[in-house]
Design an enzyme around this catalytic site. Structure first.
Site, short mmCIF file in Angstrom:
data_model
loop_
_atom_site.label_atom_id
_atom_site.label_comp_id
_atom_site.label_asym_id
_atom_site.label_seq_id
_atom_site.Cartn_x
_atom_site.Cartn_y
_atom_site.Cartn_z
N LYS A 1 0.86 -1.19 0.00
CA LYS A 1 0.00 0.00 0.00
C LYS A 1 0.89 1.23 0.00
O LYS A 1 2.03 1.18 0.45
CB LYS A 1 -0.88 0.01 1.26
CG LYS A 1 -2.14 0.83 1.12
CD LYS A 1 -3.17 0.11 0.27
CE LYS A 1 -4.46 0.86 0.16
NZ LYS A 1 -5.50 0.04 -0.48
N GLY B 1 -18.65 7.65 -3.05
CA GLY B 1 -17.55 7.73 -4.01
C GLY B 1 -17.64 6.59 -5.00
O GLY B 1 -18.71 6.02 -5.24
N ASN B 2 -16.50 6.24 -5.55
CA ASN B 2 -16.46 5.19 -6.58
C ASN B 2 -17.10 3.88 -6.12
O ASN B 2 -17.98 3.34 -6.78
CB ASN B 2 -14.98 4.97 -6.99
CG ASN B 2 -14.80 3.71 -7.82
OD1 ASN B 2 -14.65 2.62 -7.30
ND2 ASN B 2 -14.86 3.85 -9.13
N GLY C 1 -20.78 6.84 2.46
CA GLY C 1 -19.90 7.21 1.35
C GLY C 1 -20.70 7.27 0.06
O GLY C 1 -21.74 6.60 -0.10
P1 NAD Z 1 -13.70 7.82 -2.91
O1 NAD Z 1 -12.68 8.83 -2.56
O2 NAD Z 1 -14.14 7.69 -4.33
O3 NAD Z 1 -15.02 8.04 -2.04
C1 NAD Z 1 -15.01 8.15 -0.65
C2 NAD Z 1 -16.40 8.57 -0.22
O4 NAD Z 1 -16.45 8.58 1.21
C3 NAD Z 1 -16.78 9.98 -0.68
O5 NAD Z 1 -18.14 10.03 -1.01
C4 NAD Z 1 -16.54 10.82 0.58
O6 NAD Z 1 -17.34 12.00 0.62
C5 NAD Z 1 -16.98 9.82 1.63
N1 NAD Z 1 -16.47 10.14 2.97
C6 NAD Z 1 -15.22 10.49 3.33
N2 NAD Z 1 -15.18 10.69 4.68
C7 NAD Z 1 -16.43 10.43 5.13
C8 NAD Z 1 -17.02 10.45 6.42
N3 NAD Z 1 -16.32 10.77 7.51
N4 NAD Z 1 -18.35 10.14 6.53
C9 NAD Z 1 -19.07 9.83 5.42
N5 NAD Z 1 -18.55 9.77 4.18
C10 NAD Z 1 -17.25 10.07 4.04
O7 NAD Z 1 -13.12 6.42 -2.36
P2 NAD Z 1 -13.49 4.97 -2.84
O8 NAD Z 1 -12.53 4.58 -3.91
O9 NAD Z 1 -14.94 4.87 -3.07
O10 NAD Z 1 -13.07 4.11 -1.54
C11 NAD Z 1 -13.93 3.99 -0.44
C12 NAD Z 1 -13.39 2.93 0.50
O11 NAD Z 1 -13.25 1.71 -0.21
C13 NAD Z 1 -12.01 3.19 1.12
O12 NAD Z 1 -11.97 2.61 2.40
C14 NAD Z 1 -11.06 2.47 0.20
O13 NAD Z 1 -9.84 2.14 0.84
C15 NAD Z 1 -11.89 1.24 -0.08
N6 NAD Z 1 -11.52 0.53 -1.30
C16 NAD Z 1 -11.51 1.15 -2.51
C17 NAD Z 1 -11.19 0.43 -3.65
C18 NAD Z 1 -11.26 1.04 -5.04
O14 NAD Z 1 -11.08 0.31 -6.01
N7 NAD Z 1 -11.54 2.33 -5.16
C19 NAD Z 1 -10.85 -0.92 -3.56
C20 NAD Z 1 -10.89 -1.53 -2.31
C21 NAD Z 1 -11.22 -0.79 -1.19
#
Ligand code: NAD
Length: 459
Positions: free
Chosen positions: A138, A252-253, A250
């Site tokens: 990571k 996000g993606n 959340g």
């Molecule tokens: P992202 O940055 O696209 O989205 C994160 C979301 O969480 C956003 O909507 C943000 O506003 C919200 N957020 C942040 N802090 C917050 C809080 N305190 N309360 C409520 N919402 C909050 O990130 P992502 O890629 O969607 O990743 C989300 C999680 O999934 C993370 O833990 C990441 O490590 C994990 N993850 C992501 C992937 C990937 O392929 N993107 C793969 C495995 C795990």
């Protein structure tokens, strides 16, 4: 108890500057954050429980509870106003017994080495549980993209790669996007790596844009993967997805694609939450008859922040940030950050909740886990639920190596097969031995990695 460092003054390949590098060559003790929550402590606690459970020998235990290598870097970046700012970054390679390290790189203002250590360890278990030939790594940079122009972000990507180029690579350690990084960031990193090495190495980084070495389906993969495991859990519990509703932390993606596929299966999401940068706090958005994914996507910024004014005008109730957890729903999907379900708020989870699908990494603290276990909530653990991203990253590497790219249906079909068989292996063990799903997933992963270490003669 000692920590040994090697300090090296290094000449940057791209910029005619000298850069200060710090390598850890031996780690007996890893410095820990003194904050109340420490992701690495949680990861180690989870590992220690399982190591005890499967009677892992002390050598393998000592090897697997710490990262094999970690790189702490500081690098200069020319800002738009002409000044130079030094950014701090990390790359941690927890274990590569099963194959080259794999893991995202996060841009976050509160990034810490212990978070990165924990996430690298969870990557080892994640690759192992879905049975792909990769190890766990990571990375992170302490920065806030909200306050950086795209040019500045590009220079950060290139600066990070310049410092770490010799320690990563397609057969060594392969980064990918994570929190607040995306395909564009990966492409800048790839370009810098290829400029340094003077050759094309599309497999050095995954999550690249489609057409530039990226795989179709990668954007959807993590969210879809969460729902493939949720679908199987619902099957096991004899519940039709169309009879369920969910609340998601959340937007996000991961959250958006999880909601998309869950909706396609007939499920209804009634609440989502996100971080509001201007307020410096989070909010929940509720519509009891179901949120509209497209509607919310239309008023969401690239960081997953939903515009509150516009949401209000579309008829959403705006609630406090932690309200997502208290909804009367069948399914909770934490898809934002670590340490969100703790002993201080787990009591607020509705008695209707039957399943928690951990889309985020480390969203549940160990003490909250104990409570969820007692309440009989079916938990799909993070490193299984969200393994779709790394599985598709692996597919991306395979396609890069072949220089032949699959259609999206083929990618998503292969992803479904991998996620479903991983889920079935874990749930079968859980049922057979009457185990909590997290424990069953850990037993499968740790046993595979420990076995690989033994076969290599490492422990
Ligand atoms: P992202 O940055 O696209 O989205 C994160 C979301 O969480 C956003 O909507 C943000 O506003 C919200 N957020 C942040 N802090 C917050 C809080 N305190 N309360 C409520 N919402 C909050 O990130 P992502 O890629 O969607 O990743 C989300 C999680 O999934 C993370 O833990 C990441 O490590 C994990 N993850 C992501 C992937 C990937 O392929 N993107 C793969 C495995 C795990």
């Amino acid at each position: 108890m000692a920590i040994y460092y090697v300090f090296q003054i290094d000449k940057s390949i791209m910029m005619n500057e000298y850069i200060f590098k710090v390598f850890f060559i031996d780690i007996e003790v890893l410095e820990m954050e003194t904050k109340s929550y420490n992701a690495f402590r949680t990861a180690q606690q989870q590992f220690d429980n399982i190591a005890g459970h499967i009677n892992l020998d002390s050598g393998t235990r000592d090897l697997l509870r710490v990262p094999m290598r970690e790189y702490h870097i500081n690098f200069p970046v020319r800002m738009d106003d002409g000044s130079v700012r030094v950014f701090q970054g990390f790359r941690v390679q927890h274990n590569d017994a099963l194959g080259p390290g794999k893991g995202g790189i996060r841009f976050h203002p509160l990034e810490t080495i212990d978070t990165v250590r924990a996430l690298s360890m969870w990557m080892t278990w994640k690759c192992s549980v879905v049975d792909i030939p990769l190890g766990g790594s990571k990375g992170g940079v302490v920065c806030d993209p909200h306050h950086l122009s795209l040019r500045e972000q590009e220079r950060i990507c290139r600066g990070w790669i310049r410092q770490i180029a010799r320690d990563i690579g397609p057969v060594r350690d392969v980064p990918a996007p994570d929190v607040m990084t995306n395909g564009q960031h990966m492409l800048w990193m790839l370009d810098e790596y290829e400029t340094i090495t003077g050759a094309k190495y599309p497999g050095v980084i995954t999550g690249k844009p489609v057409g530039m070495g990226g795989s179709l389906g990668r954007t959807e993969a993590t969210g879809f993967g969460v729902i493939f495991t949720l679908r199987e859990a619902l099957k096991e519990l004899g519940i039709a997805p169309s009879n369920t509703c969910a609340s998601v932390q959340g937007f996000g993606n991961v959250a958006q694609y999880a909601i998309q596929l869950y909706n396609q299966l007939g499920g209804k999401v009634i609440c989502v939450s996100c971080w509001d940068q201007s307020e410096g706090s989070s909010f929940s958005f509720r519509k009891k008859d179901g949120i509209s994914l497209d509607e919310l996507r239309g008023i969401t910024d690239r960081f997953g922040g939903i515009d509150r004014e516009k949401a209000l005008s579309l008829g959403y109730e705006i609630l406090p940030g932690d309200a997502w957890l208290e909804q009367e729903v069948d399914i909770l999907i934490p898809a934002a950050l670590e340490n969100q379900i703790t002993s201080s708020n787990s009591g607020k989870i509705s008695s209707r909740v039957k399943i928690i699908a951990e889309a985020a990494n480390g969203p549940t603290s160990p003490d909250a886990d104990e409570e969820l276990k007692k309440r009989g909530i079916f938990l799909i653990p993070d490193f299984l639920a969200n393994a779709g991203g790394v599985t598709c990253s692996y597919f991306e590497q395979v396609q890069n190596n072949m220089n032949y790219y699959w259609e999206k249906d083929e990618v998503i079909g292969k992803l479904d097969i991998k996620m479903t068989s991983a889920f079935m292996a874990v749930s079968e063990l859980a049922r057979k031995k009457d185990l909590y799903m997290r424990d069953a997933a850990y037993i499968i992963s740790v046993t595979r990695v420990a076995e690989a270490c033994k076969q290599r003669g490492w422990a």
